[in-house]
Design a protein around this motif. Structure first.
Motif, PDB file in Angstrom:
ATOM      1  N   UNK A   1      -9.679  12.530  -0.168  1.00 54.07           N
ATOM      2  CA  UNK A   1     -11.087  11.963  -0.371  1.00 54.07           C
ATOM      3  C   UNK A   1     -11.103  10.687   0.350  1.00 54.07           C
ATOM      4  N   UNK A   2     -12.276  10.055   0.546  1.00 52.70           N
ATOM      5  CA  UNK A   2     -12.530   8.849   1.249  1.00 52.70           C
ATOM      6  C   UNK A   2     -11.762   7.721   0.575  1.00 52.70           C
ATOM      7  N   UNK A   3     -11.766   7.750  -0.766  1.00 48.61           N
ATOM      8  CA  UNK A   3     -11.275   6.604  -1.428  1.00 48.61           C
ATOM      9  C   UNK A   3      -9.714   6.822  -1.589  1.00 48.61           C
ATOM     10  N   UNK A   4      -9.039   8.033  -1.125  1.00 46.55           N
ATOM     11  CA  UNK A   4      -7.499   8.202  -1.121  1.00 46.55           C
ATOM     12  C   UNK A   4      -7.442   7.818   0.275  1.00 46.55           C
ATOM     13  N   UNK A   5      -8.002   8.020   1.359  1.00 45.01           N
ATOM     14  CA  UNK A   5      -7.878   7.344   2.509  1.00 45.01           C
ATOM     15  C   UNK A   5      -7.810   5.943   2.863  1.00 45.01           C
ATOM     16  N   UNK A   6      -8.967   5.123   2.123  1.00 45.88           N
ATOM     17  CA  UNK A   6      -8.938   3.955   1.984  1.00 45.88           C
ATOM     18  C   UNK A   6      -7.581   3.207   1.339  1.00 45.88           C
ATOM     19  N   UNK A   7      -7.355   3.971   0.187  1.00 47.21           N
ATOM     20  CA  UNK A   7      -6.000   3.371  -0.334  1.00 47.21           C
ATOM     21  C   UNK A   7      -4.774   3.441   0.489  1.00 47.21           C
ATOM     22  N   UNK A   8      -4.583   4.638   1.229  1.00 51.29           N
ATOM     23  CA  UNK A   8      -3.633   4.857   2.199  1.00 51.29           C
ATOM     24  C   UNK A   8      -3.608   3.788   3.189  1.00 51.29           C
ATOM     25  N   UNK A   9      -4.814   3.509   3.769  1.00 50.05           N
ATOM     26  CA  UNK A   9      -4.985   2.549   4.985  1.00 50.05           C
ATOM     27  C   UNK A   9      -4.584   1.122   4.425  1.00 50.05           C
ATOM     28  N   UNK A  10      -4.939   0.814   3.087  1.00 48.78           N
ATOM     29  CA  UNK A  10      -4.602  -0.559   2.407  1.00 48.78           C
ATOM     30  C   UNK A  10      -3.221  -0.785   2.318  1.00 48.78           C
ATOM     31  N   UNK A  11      -2.597   0.398   2.006  1.00 49.00           N
ATOM     32  CA  UNK A  11      -1.080  -0.024   2.094  1.00 49.00           C
ATOM     33  C   UNK A  11      -0.344  -0.108   3.306  1.00 49.00           C
ATOM     34  N   UNK A  12      -1.110   0.522   4.304  1.00 49.71           N
ATOM     35  CA  UNK A  12      -0.578   0.228   5.828  1.00 49.71           C
ATOM     36  C   UNK A  12      -1.047  -1.419   6.243  1.00 49.71           C
ATOM     37  N   UNK A  13      -2.047  -1.854   5.727  1.00 47.95           N
ATOM     38  CA  UNK A  13      -2.192  -3.431   5.806  1.00 47.95           C
ATOM     39  C   UNK A  13      -1.294  -4.189   5.154  1.00 47.95           C
ATOM     40  N   UNK A  14      -0.969  -3.933   3.999  1.00 50.04           N
ATOM     41  CA  UNK A  14       0.127  -4.599   3.210  1.00 50.04           C
ATOM     42  C   UNK A  14       1.314  -4.591   3.920  1.00 50.04           C
ATOM     43  N   UNK A  15       1.595  -3.711   4.546  1.00 47.93           N
ATOM     44  CA  UNK A  15       2.937  -3.489   5.194  1.00 47.93           C
ATOM     45  C   UNK A  15       3.141  -4.262   6.244  1.00 47.93           C
ATOM     46  N   UNK A  16       1.871  -4.384   7.025  1.00 41.95           N
ATOM     47  CA  UNK A  16       1.658  -5.289   8.090  1.00 41.95           C
ATOM     48  C   UNK A  16       1.739  -6.820   7.745  1.00 41.95           C
ATOM     49  N   UNK A  17       1.375  -7.336   6.572  1.00 40.99           N
ATOM     50  CA  UNK A  17       1.392  -8.253   6.074  1.00 40.99           C
ATOM     51  C   UNK A  17       2.813  -8.915   5.574  1.00 40.99           C
ATOM     52  N   UNK A  18       3.407  -7.698   4.930  1.00 40.22           N
ATOM     53  CA  UNK A  18       4.797  -8.230   4.525  1.00 40.22           C
ATOM     54  C   UNK A  18       5.674  -8.436   5.820  1.00 40.22           C
ATOM     55  N   UNK A  19       5.355  -7.707   6.998  1.00 42.23           N
ATOM     56  CA  UNK A  19       6.243  -7.931   8.312  1.00 42.23           C
ATOM     57  C   UNK A  19       5.943  -9.113   8.790  1.00 42.23           C
ATOM     58  N   UNK A  20       4.666  -9.612   8.893  1.00 47.10           N
ATOM     59  CA  UNK A  20       4.397 -11.010   9.265  1.00 47.10           C
ATOM     60  C   UNK A  20       5.040 -12.127   8.341  1.00 47.10           C
ATOM     61  N   UNK A  21       5.048 -11.952   7.004  1.00 50.76           N
ATOM     62  CA  UNK A  21       5.613 -12.745   6.382  1.00 50.76           C
ATOM     63  C   UNK A  21       7.314 -12.891   6.580  1.00 50.76           C
ATOM     64  N   UNK A  22       7.875 -11.692   6.976  1.00 50.77           N
ATOM     65  CA  UNK A  22       9.234 -11.653   7.074  1.00 50.77           C
ATOM     66  C   UNK A  22       9.433 -12.533   8.575  1.00 50.77           C
ATOM     67  N   UNK A  23       8.523 -12.334   9.390  1.00 50.49           N
ATOM     68  CA  UNK A  23       8.772 -12.935  10.670  1.00 50.49           C
ATOM     69  C   UNK A  23       8.929 -14.534  10.510  1.00 50.49           C
ATOM     70  N   UNK A  24       7.711 -14.922   9.537  1.00 51.00           N
ATOM     71  CA  UNK A  24       7.729 -16.711   9.429  1.00 51.00           C
ATOM     72  C   UNK A  24       9.193 -16.872   8.729  1.00 51.00           C
ATOM     73  N   UNK A  25       9.484 -16.002   7.782  1.00 55.36           N
ATOM     74  CA  UNK A  25      10.947 -16.485   7.100  1.00 55.36           C
ATOM     75  C   UNK A  25      12.085 -16.592   8.221  1.00 55.36           C
ATOM     76  N   UNK A  26      12.126 -15.372   8.933  1.00 56.14           N
ATOM     77  CA  UNK A  26      13.229 -15.251   9.963  1.00 56.14           C
ATOM     78  C   UNK A  26      13.290 -16.639  10.742  1.00 56.14           C
ATOM     79  N   UNK A  27      11.770 -17.050  11.327  1.00 62.53           N
ATOM     80  CA  UNK A  27      11.691 -18.229  12.079  1.00 62.53           C
ATOM     81  C   UNK A  27      12.241 -19.398  11.317  1.00 62.53           C
ATOM     82  N   UNK A  28      11.887 -19.474  10.116  1.00 60.58           N
ATOM     83  CA  UNK A  28      12.205 -20.812   9.471  1.00 60.58           C
ATOM     84  C   UNK A  28      13.911 -20.922   9.205  1.00 60.58           C
ATOM     85  N   UNK A  29      14.282 -19.659   9.024  1.00 63.73           N
ATOM     86  CA  UNK A  29      15.888 -19.555   8.947  1.00 63.73           C
ATOM     87  C   UNK A  29      16.369 -19.971  10.093  1.00 63.73           C
ATOM     88  N   UNK A  30      16.038 -19.492  11.275  1.00 53.41           N
ATOM     89  CA  UNK A  30      16.679 -19.731  12.719  1.00 53.41           C
ATOM     90  C   UNK A  30      16.410 -21.243  12.977  1.00 53.41           C
TER      91      UNK A  30
END
Length: 128
Positions: A55-84
């Motif tokens: 359904x359209x709502x299921x697809x929206x939920x699926x896409x939102x989880x992909x966006x969350x993954x990208x945000x988590x990756x960006x946060x990890x990059x910031x953490x790695x940069x600070x650690x370096x």
């Protein structure tokens, strides 16, 4: 001698960051250009919904989880940069002290080498 240690530290840090970026690029899917998708987004969502039998709502939920993954990756990059940055500051502090501690420097360098090796765990080092 201090210049050689600084060069070694810079090179090690650079190789670790390159390994991290290479690993991230191998796991990331190609990013979409949102400007080019705006016009046909609803049509594409309709087609995707019918192909995936969602359904359209299921697809929206699926896409939102992909966006969350990208945000988590960006946060990890910031953490790695600070650690370096912290690592680099620790090396510089030890090198600039009146009596540099070779044991402490060794511990810092070995830690960074282990991190690099862990990142390259399944990646061919010649490809970095």
């Amino acid at each position: 001698m201090t210049r050689q240690k600084t060069t070694l530290a810079s090179k090690l840090l650079s190789q670790t960051q390159d390994a991290r970026q290479h690993l991230q690029h191998t796991h990331k899917s190609p990013r979409r250009n949102t400007e080019s998708l705006n016009g046909s987004l609803s049509r594409a969502q309709g087609i995707a919904s019918s192909i995936l039998n969602m359904s359209a709502s299921d697809l929206d939920e699926f896409m939102a989880s992909s966006e969350e993954d990208m945000q988590n990756e960006n946060q990890q990059e910031i953490t790695d940069r600070k650690k370096d940055e912290r690592w680099s500051c620790q090396v510089q502090t030890l090198l600039s002290s009146k009596v540099p501690s070779s044991e402490k420097l060794l511990v810092l360098f070995l830690g960074k080498l282990e991190e690099r090796d862990r990142l390259l765990g399944g990646v061919d080092p010649a490809s970095t």
